[in-house]
Design an enzyme around this catalytic site. Structure first.
Site, PDB file in Angstrom:
ATOM      1  N   ASP A   7      -5.815  11.628  15.025  1.00 26.04           N
ATOM      2  CA  ASP A   7      -6.710  12.107  13.967  1.00 26.04           C
ATOM      3  C   ASP A   7      -6.172  13.466  13.542  1.00 26.04           C
ATOM      4  OD1 ASP A   7      -8.884  12.498  12.243  1.00 26.04           O
ATOM      5  OD2 ASP A   7     -10.071  13.438  13.831  1.00 26.04           O
ATOM      6  N   GLU A  67      -5.429   7.913  11.458  1.00 19.96           N
ATOM      7  CA  GLU A  67      -6.565   7.767  10.555  1.00 19.96           C
ATOM      8  C   GLU A  67      -6.132   8.177   9.154  1.00 19.96           C
ATOM      9  OE1 GLU A  67     -10.946   8.378  11.597  1.00 19.96           O
ATOM     10  OE2 GLU A  67     -10.385  10.241  10.603  1.00 19.96           O
ATOM     11  N   ASP A 139     -12.505  15.422  17.926  1.00 16.34           N
ATOM     12  CA  ASP A 139     -11.262  14.961  17.302  1.00 16.34           C
ATOM     13  C   ASP A 139     -10.518  13.977  18.198  1.00 16.34           C
ATOM     14  OD1 ASP A 139     -11.553  16.427  14.868  1.00 16.34           O
ATOM     15  OD2 ASP A 139     -11.027  18.240  15.971  1.00 16.34           O
TER      16      ASP A 139
END
Length: 165
Positions: A7, A67, A139
């Site tokens: 991420d 992502e 995260d």
């Protein structure tokens, strides 16, 4: 199959490695690559690249999953996010990994059943799905969620090379 999920963010890139076999999944490692606001962006990008490279070397994942970029109102934020993604993707490309990308709403839906789930919901479900003793930092939870999404998307699908006739 070992999957490294990322991420990306300039100041707090989440990462997580899971192992998936059939319906079973468990977490191998996770964390956040933190960069203080006082650190130059170029140094942040180098840190992201180096730590992802080291994670790949240590865990030897079969797939790299990132992502996708979320909608942002500022072009500047989108550019910085793109830089962070590029630093992580470069480390994967150098290692010869195939890079997969999933939209944030798809990731959240895969993990929680709701495309608009909040960070706390994602964290709790990641913990439950991977049998972790604690909820990962936000995260890192998002990175593990994208890895879970990939494991669920690729589960049971076998791709064979075409046979010549």
């Amino acid at each position: 199959m070992k999957i490294l999920g990322v991420d990306p963010s300039l100041r707090s890139t989440g990462f997580g490695v899971i192992e998936a076999a059939g319906n079973a999944m468990h977490g191998l490692t996770f964390g956040e690559i933190k960069n203080k606001p006082s650190v130059l962006p170029s140094r942040c990008l180098l840190d992201i690249h180096d730590q992802i490279r080291d994670c790949i070397a240590a865990h030897k994942p079969d797939a790299f999953v990132v992502e996708g970029i979320i909608y942002v109102q500022s072009a500047r934020v989108a550019i910085v996010m793109g830089h962070a993604r590029a630093a992580a993707i470069l480390a994967a490309a150098e290692a010869g990994l195939t890079v997969f990308e999933y939209a944030p709403r798809k990731v959240k839906a895969a993990v929680t059943g709701l495309g608009g789930a909040g960070k706390q919901q994602v964290g709790r479900m990641v913990r439950a799905l991977l049998g972790l003793p604690e909820i990962p930092p936000p995260d890192a939870a998002d990175a593990l969620a994208v890895a879970i999404c990939h494991a669920q998307s690729s589960r049971g699908i076998v791709v064979e090379p075409a046979k010549e006739i």
